[in-house]
Design a protein around this motif. Structure first.
Motif, PDB file in Angstrom:
ATOM      1  N   SER A  54       0.816  -1.230   0.000  1.00  0.00           N
ATOM      2  CA  SER A  54       0.000   0.000   0.000  1.00  0.00           C
ATOM      3  C   SER A  54       0.843   1.270   0.000  1.00  0.00           C
ATOM      4  O   SER A  54       0.591   2.186  -0.786  1.00  0.00           O
ATOM      5  CB  SER A  54      -0.917   0.024   1.225  1.00  0.00           C
ATOM      6  OG  SER A  54      -1.897  -0.969   1.110  1.00  0.00           O
ATOM      7  N   GLU A  56       1.130   4.141  -3.005  1.00  0.00           N
ATOM      8  CA  GLU A  56       0.745   5.544  -2.820  1.00  0.00           C
ATOM      9  C   GLU A  56       1.789   6.461  -3.467  1.00  0.00           C
ATOM     10  O   GLU A  56       1.459   7.432  -4.159  1.00  0.00           O
ATOM     11  CB  GLU A  56       0.638   5.816  -1.307  1.00  0.00           C
ATOM     12  CG  GLU A  56       0.488   7.269  -0.919  1.00  0.00           C
ATOM     13  CD  GLU A  56      -0.895   7.820  -1.225  1.00  0.00           C
ATOM     14  OE1 GLU A  56      -1.869   7.113  -0.950  1.00  0.00           O
ATOM     15  OE2 GLU A  56      -0.980   8.957  -1.757  1.00  0.00           O
ATOM     16  N   LEU A  60       1.682   6.112  -7.284  1.00  0.00           N
ATOM     17  CA  LEU A  60       0.506   6.840  -7.754  1.00  0.00           C
ATOM     18  C   LEU A  60       0.815   8.326  -7.906  1.00  0.00           C
ATOM     19  O   LEU A  60       0.498   8.950  -8.925  1.00  0.00           O
ATOM     20  CB  LEU A  60      -0.650   6.632  -6.756  1.00  0.00           C
ATOM     21  CG  LEU A  60      -1.877   7.538  -6.888  1.00  0.00           C
ATOM     22  CD1 LEU A  60      -2.593   7.269  -8.209  1.00  0.00           C
ATOM     23  CD2 LEU A  60      -2.847   7.306  -5.719  1.00  0.00           C
ATOM     24  N   GLU A 102      -3.951   3.304  -7.378  1.00  0.00           N
ATOM     25  CA  GLU A 102      -4.998   3.722  -6.432  1.00  0.00           C
ATOM     26  C   GLU A 102      -5.742   2.499  -5.891  1.00  0.00           C
ATOM     27  O   GLU A 102      -5.967   2.362  -4.686  1.00  0.00           O
ATOM     28  CB  GLU A 102      -5.976   4.669  -7.156  1.00  0.00           C
ATOM     29  CG  GLU A 102      -7.195   5.067  -6.350  1.00  0.00           C
ATOM     30  CD  GLU A 102      -6.901   6.189  -5.371  1.00  0.00           C
ATOM     31  OE1 GLU A 102      -6.280   7.182  -5.796  1.00  0.00           O
ATOM     32  OE2 GLU A 102      -7.298   6.072  -4.198  1.00  0.00           O
ATOM     33  N   GLU A 103      -6.109   1.604  -6.799  1.00  0.00           N
ATOM     34  CA  GLU A 103      -6.798   0.376  -6.401  1.00  0.00           C
ATOM     35  C   GLU A 103      -5.974  -0.396  -5.368  1.00  0.00           C
ATOM     36  O   GLU A 103      -6.501  -0.928  -4.390  1.00  0.00           O
ATOM     37  CB  GLU A 103      -7.052  -0.502  -7.641  1.00  0.00           C
ATOM     38  CG  GLU A 103      -7.421  -1.959  -7.362  1.00  0.00           C
ATOM     39  CD  GLU A 103      -8.846  -2.139  -6.831  1.00  0.00           C
ATOM     40  OE1 GLU A 103      -9.630  -1.188  -6.909  1.00  0.00           O
ATOM     41  OE2 GLU A 103      -9.147  -3.255  -6.335  1.00  0.00           O
ATOM     42  N   VAL A 140      -3.605   0.743  -3.263  1.00  0.00           N
ATOM     43  CA  VAL A 140      -3.423   1.374  -1.952  1.00  0.00           C
ATOM     44  C   VAL A 140      -4.509   0.850  -1.005  1.00  0.00           C
ATOM     45  O   VAL A 140      -4.232   0.407   0.116  1.00  0.00           O
ATOM     46  CB  VAL A 140      -3.508   2.914  -2.054  1.00  0.00           C
ATOM     47  CG1 VAL A 140      -3.507   3.523  -0.652  1.00  0.00           C
ATOM     48  CG2 VAL A 140      -2.359   3.467  -2.881  1.00  0.00           C
ATOM     49  N   VAL A 141      -5.738   0.865  -1.456  1.00  0.00           N
ATOM     50  CA  VAL A 141      -6.860   0.482  -0.599  1.00  0.00           C
ATOM     51  C   VAL A 141      -7.005  -1.042  -0.516  1.00  0.00           C
ATOM     52  O   VAL A 141      -7.142  -1.598   0.576  1.00  0.00           O
ATOM     53  CB  VAL A 141      -8.175   1.135  -1.109  1.00  0.00           C
ATOM     54  CG1 VAL A 141      -9.358   0.660  -0.289  1.00  0.00           C
ATOM     55  CG2 VAL A 141      -8.053   2.651  -1.052  1.00  0.00           C
ATOM     56  N   ALA A 142      -6.937  -1.715  -1.671  1.00  0.00           N
ATOM     57  CA  ALA A 142      -7.148  -3.169  -1.664  1.00  0.00           C
ATOM     58  C   ALA A 142      -6.064  -3.867  -0.848  1.00  0.00           C
ATOM     59  O   ALA A 142      -6.349  -4.778  -0.067  1.00  0.00           O
ATOM     60  CB  ALA A 142      -7.154  -3.709  -3.098  1.00  0.00           C
ATOM     61  N   ALA A 150      -4.330  -2.743   1.608  1.00  0.00           N
ATOM     62  CA  ALA A 150      -4.478  -2.518   3.052  1.00  0.00           C
ATOM     63  C   ALA A 150      -5.413  -3.581   3.646  1.00  0.00           C
ATOM     64  O   ALA A 150      -5.233  -4.008   4.784  1.00  0.00           O
ATOM     65  CB  ALA A 150      -5.020  -1.112   3.316  1.00  0.00           C
TER      66      ALA A 150
END
Ligand code: FES
Ligand SMILES: [Fe+2]
Ligand SMILES: [Fe+2]
Lengths: 346, 81
Positions: free
Chosen positions: A252, A256, A259, A276-277, A279-281, A283
């Motif tokens: 993640s 970031e 990105l 972007e996908e 960073v969140v996925a 985590a």
């Protein structure tokens, strides 16, 4: 898919064995000469030979009969390459700081493993590679990075799927849950491999895997071969899941940075979308992999604890090596910069 | 659509894992929808993507969002090996 361009006796031997007609594949006699390989982890010829044999278990090659996948002579050749590779990986891991000598980590094997996985990946923050891409990389260097990582990302997650039938109960359910997300959560347009292919297309780059394999560094091939080594050998299933945990838990923060590098260079939105996908996925995947998969696996099979930690350490060490090679390439052309760990996003 | 089971799992030192959520309501009433089967909700308050966890809880040296925009990350912990 076309076969890669051989680059030495081992990869030449493999390609020749695969296209042998009409009597079918035969053994790769060149694997007997492996004593000449001084550093298997960066030896492009050895890694390309192994990558080519592993690929028979994924999508295969045009002009190579599908039976080659289980041809006993090719399996013998593959095993010889794997032994040399695995030995080198274990030596590298032996030289890395031990994960569980980090203080009291709990009493149950699963507590020890989840705590060790968390500690060994914490503070691994944005790598030097990610910082370079964030602040300094030119568009050309950024695209060069995507090209090296394409060997992994165009097939992202596939190796771990081989582990599903080899583990049970809660760990299996959690691995399926993580893979469902990697595979788009029911939406083909959100398949992570496809997100990466779309990023490449947005930059007018090819999505032909072989074209990237032909350009890949030996250490880059080693980092993807490591995953196949763990995923295709049931005895190494614990290592495969440890690899997954280390991979996801160090994704993640670098994503970031990458990105923001893509935004700085004003690259097409498809490039940013991939990172972007992640960073969140990732985590989420970090928690799933460390706790729900590795924790549950070690609860069910306590004997796998050391293998899980070995796989995680191997992931960080081998990917770190690939990062060094990439940074060396950038360094040799411009201002020096130090660091490790090439990849982000799983 | 049939009723799904919603579950929440605590991750020590990290987020809450929530399975089966359709939307998250923030303290100011903002609704964030999701179509992921499992999401991670930030508990440390350092995420740049609230309500989601973005792994900032791992960034040991980072104390506030303001510091994040400064420097090149040289204040970070050393790389893992
Ligand atoms: S809990 Fe992960 S960023 Fe806050
Ligand atoms: Fe992914
Ligand atoms: Fe992931």
């Amino acid at each position: 898919m076309r076969l890669p361009e051989p680059c030495g006796p081992l990869s030449e031997g493999v390609v020749r064995a695969l296209v042998a007609q009409p009597d079918g594949p035969h053994a790769v006699s060149e694997t007997r000469a492996m004593g000449d390989v001084s550093d298997p982890l960066t030896d492009r010829d050895l890694q390309l030979a192994l990558w080519t044999l592993y690929e028979l278990h994924y999508r295969g090659f045009d002009g190579v009969p599908p039976e080659a996948e289980w041809d006993p002579l090719l399996i013998v050749s593959r095993a010889a390459l794997e032994r040399t590779f695995e030995h080198a990986v274990r030596q590298l891991v032996a030289d890395s700081p031990p994960a569980d000598e980090l203080g009291h980590l709990g009493d149950r094997p699963s507590d020890r493993v989840t705590a060790a996985l968390t500690r060994m990946t914490v503070g691994s923050g944005p790598s030097e590679v990610a910082k370079f891409l964030h602040r300094r990389a030119t568009r050309e260097e950024f695209c060069g990075y995507l090209g090296q990582r394409a060997v992994h990302h165009l097939r992202e997650s596939d190796p771990y799927s081989f582990v599903l039938p080899r583990i049970g109960d809660a760990a299996k359910v959690a691995l399926a849950e993580l893979q469902y997300d990697e595979y788009g959560g029911g939406r083909p347009d959100r398949l992570h491999q496809e997100l990466f292919a779309r990023a490449l297309r947005s930059l007018d780059m090819s999505t032909d895997l072989t074209s990237y394999v032909d350009e890949a560094e030996g250490a880059t091939l080693a980092s993807v071969n490591l995953l196949s080594l763990f995923a295709l050998n049931r005895r190494l299933r614990g290592a495969a899941m440890g690899h997954l945990a280390a991979f996801e838990a160090t994704s993640s923060l670098p994503c970031e940075r990458i990105l923001r590098g893509a935004q700085r260079l004003e690259l097409p939105p498809e490039v940013g979308d991939y990172y972007e996908e992640h960073v969140v996925a990732d985590a989420v995947h970090e928690q799933l992999a460390i706790r729900s998969i590795c924790g549950a696996l070690v609860d069910a099979e306590p004997d796998l604890a050391d293998d899980v930690l070995f796989g995680a350490t191997a992931c960080l060490a081998v990917d770190g090596l690939a990062g060094e090679v990439l940074l060396d390439g950038w360094r040799s052309r411009r201002t020096p910069s130090r660091g490790r760990d090439v990849r982000a996003a799983g | 659509m049939s009723a799904r089971r919603v579950s929440v799992t605590e991750c020590p030192g990290g987020p809450l894992l929530v399975r089966g959520a359709d939307e998250i309501e923030g303290p100011d009433g903002t609704i964030t929808a999701t179509d992921r089967s499992v999401v991670a909700l930030c508990r440390c308050g350092r995420s740049d993507r609230l309500p989601w966890c973005d792994a900032s809880h791992r960034d040991r040296k980072r104390r506030s969002k303001n510091r994040r925009t400064e420097g090149d990350g040289e204040d970070r912990a050393p790389e893992a090996t």
